[in-house]
Design a protein around this motif. Sequence first.
Motif, PDB file in Angstrom:
ATOM      1  N   LYS A   1       0.822  -1.205   0.000  1.00 55.90           N
ATOM      2  CA  LYS A   1       0.000   0.000   0.000  1.00 55.90           C
ATOM      3  C   LYS A   1       0.861   1.262   0.000  1.00 55.90           C
ATOM      4  O   LYS A   1       0.646   2.181  -0.817  1.00 55.90           O
ATOM      5  N   HIS A   2       1.833   1.313   0.888  1.00 56.04           N
ATOM      6  CA  HIS A   2       2.633   2.531   0.992  1.00 56.04           C
ATOM      7  C   HIS A   2       3.650   2.641  -0.135  1.00 56.04           C
ATOM      8  O   HIS A   2       4.054   3.753  -0.490  1.00 56.04           O
ATOM      9  N   THR A   3       4.026   1.539  -0.728  1.00 59.56           N
ATOM     10  CA  THR A   3       4.870   1.619  -1.918  1.00 59.56           C
ATOM     11  C   THR A   3       4.117   2.254  -3.071  1.00 59.56           C
ATOM     12  O   THR A   3       4.646   3.116  -3.791  1.00 59.56           O
ATOM     13  N   ILE A   4       2.869   1.865  -3.256  1.00 57.00           N
ATOM     14  CA  ILE A   4       2.046   2.454  -4.319  1.00 57.00           C
ATOM     15  C   ILE A   4       1.782   3.925  -4.038  1.00 57.00           C
ATOM     16  O   ILE A   4       1.836   4.775  -4.944  1.00 57.00           O
ATOM     17  N   ILE A   5       1.507   4.254  -2.748  1.00 58.74           N
ATOM     18  CA  ILE A   5       1.259   5.664  -2.404  1.00 58.74           C
ATOM     19  C   ILE A   5       2.481   6.512  -2.694  1.00 58.74           C
ATOM     20  O   ILE A   5       2.381   7.626  -3.240  1.00 58.74           O
ATOM     21  N   ARG A   6       3.660   6.011  -2.364  1.00 60.88           N
ATOM     22  CA  ARG A   6       4.883   6.771  -2.610  1.00 60.88           C
ATOM     23  C   ARG A   6       5.171   6.933  -4.095  1.00 60.88           C
ATOM     24  O   ARG A   6       5.736   7.938  -4.532  1.00 60.88           O
TER      25      ARG A   6
ATOM     26  N   GLN B   1       2.308   0.702  15.316  1.00 62.91           N
ATOM     27  CA  GLN B   1       2.877  -0.615  15.565  1.00 62.91           C
ATOM     28  C   GLN B   1       2.457  -1.640  14.519  1.00 62.91           C
ATOM     29  O   GLN B   1       3.201  -2.573  14.223  1.00 62.91           O
ATOM     30  N   ALA B   2       1.264  -1.477  13.952  1.00 58.76           N
ATOM     31  CA  ALA B   2       0.831  -2.399  12.902  1.00 58.76           C
ATOM     32  C   ALA B   2       1.736  -2.286  11.688  1.00 58.76           C
ATOM     33  O   ALA B   2       2.089  -3.296  11.065  1.00 58.76           O
ATOM     34  N   HIS B   3       2.139  -1.069  11.343  1.00 60.56           N
ATOM     35  CA  HIS B   3       3.036  -0.893  10.207  1.00 60.56           C
ATOM     36  C   HIS B   3       4.443  -1.398  10.517  1.00 60.56           C
ATOM     37  O   HIS B   3       5.090  -2.023   9.671  1.00 60.56           O
ATOM     38  N   PHE B   4       4.909  -1.156  11.729  1.00 58.65           N
ATOM     39  CA  PHE B   4       6.236  -1.630  12.092  1.00 58.65           C
ATOM     40  C   PHE B   4       6.272  -3.150  12.250  1.00 58.65           C
ATOM     41  O   PHE B   4       7.333  -3.759  12.144  1.00 58.65           O
ATOM     42  N   THR B   5       5.137  -3.764  12.525  1.00 63.03           N
ATOM     43  CA  THR B   5       5.073  -5.226  12.537  1.00 63.03           C
ATOM     44  C   THR B   5       5.225  -5.781  11.132  1.00 63.03           C
ATOM     45  O   THR B   5       5.843  -6.839  10.922  1.00 63.03           O
ATOM     46  N   ALA B   6       4.670  -5.063  10.159  1.00 58.53           N
ATOM     47  CA  ALA B   6       4.751  -5.520   8.770  1.00 58.53           C
ATOM     48  C   ALA B   6       6.089  -5.177   8.133  1.00 58.53           C
ATOM     49  O   ALA B   6       6.627  -5.945   7.341  1.00 58.53           O
ATOM     50  N   THR B   7       6.660  -4.027   8.481  1.00 56.39           N
ATOM     51  CA  THR B   7       7.933  -3.611   7.898  1.00 56.39           C
ATOM     52  C   THR B   7       8.655  -2.728   8.900  1.00 56.39           C
ATOM     53  O   THR B   7       8.032  -1.969   9.650  1.00 56.39           O
ATOM     54  N   SER B   8       9.974  -2.820   8.939  1.00 56.88           N
ATOM     55  CA  SER B   8      10.753  -2.068   9.928  1.00 56.88           C
ATOM     56  C   SER B   8      10.909  -0.597   9.549  1.00 56.88           C
ATOM     57  O   SER B   8      11.255   0.223  10.390  1.00 56.88           O
ATOM     58  N   VAL B   9      10.661  -0.262   8.284  1.00 59.48           N
ATOM     59  CA  VAL B   9      10.778   1.119   7.810  1.00 59.48           C
ATOM     60  C   VAL B   9       9.417   1.556   7.284  1.00 59.48           C
ATOM     61  O   VAL B   9       8.805   0.868   6.461  1.00 59.48           O
ATOM     62  N   TYR B  10       8.946   2.699   7.762  1.00 63.69           N
ATOM     63  CA  TYR B  10       7.619   3.193   7.398  1.00 63.69           C
ATOM     64  C   TYR B  10       7.735   4.678   7.086  1.00 63.69           C
ATOM     65  O   TYR B  10       8.397   5.428   7.796  1.00 63.69           O
TER      66      TYR B  10
END
Length: 303
Positions: free
Chosen positions: A199-204, A253-262
């Motif tokens: 999701k955040h890759t597409i947003i970026r 924390q949900a994002h950091f659980t999925a990836t260490s960089v947000y």
Amino acid sequence: MTPSLYVSRINQIDAAQLDIEIYKVLKDQAKEIAKYGAPGKIDKWQAEIDVLLKFLIWKFSLQGGSSTFGQKLLNLHYANINQKKAVLYLILNVLPQYLKHKVNDCPSARGATAQRLQSLVDWTSNAISVLEFVNLLLFLHRGVQPRVIELLLNLTSQSITTHRPRSIGYSYMTRELLWHGLMELFTIGIPMINFYYLKHTIIRLWRRRNTRERVQRTFPVMNASTKCAYCDETPILPMHASCEHIFCYYCLQAHFTATSVYHCPSCDAELHAEDSKRYTLTSAVLSDDDEESDDSFEKVDSG
């Protein structure tokens, strides 16, 4: 068409199984109707209801004809059945199960006589089971009379139409296998997909990047109008991570659980899991004091 004397074993077994399934369907429907009544009131009449269902099936099949419902579906019938054998068929099909049910469920079955009766019923039930197993082995060898009741009454199945090869369609089975395979793929594969990262890759990719310089040491300031940078609601258990925006505990924390960089959705700053911390008033005051000391140091140095 002249009837065929040969009947395949699978057709005879399927006819018997269809009779059992038809009875189960009617029994399930009776339970659905009974569940709207008083709890437990119908259960004490379960044996009588089973007898009634079997009687109705017999009445509309063997009483006025020569085949059961399962046999009709497969174009079979009993070649040597008569009215006497039809009545005996009903008795043998109903009476053993009825007696077993009444003896086992009778709450007042006490004493030596009741125990002997219980043992007799159990012994008879076991003997019938053994007899059915032996008859099945004989049926596989001979190809006639797959049920004990047919053996006792000397009933033989016969095809109504000319014998034709049995056609088996695999389209339904293929659809079921494909569907279950697809469900297993989804249940195993979907939890392994990192939707937060995608999701955040597409947003970026679609968001216009802000190229201005960002201050590395920034501390958020929370007030009554502060909103979570992700869900745009009042932060619950506020947290932050090296940028001036505040998040809910779960959102960050949900994002950091999925990836260490947000990447912060508001300022696009790169946030790291090890920099995340709870927002408290004490830390905010300390941060303000540090900023004031830095400003005074810069003033003295410039002076």
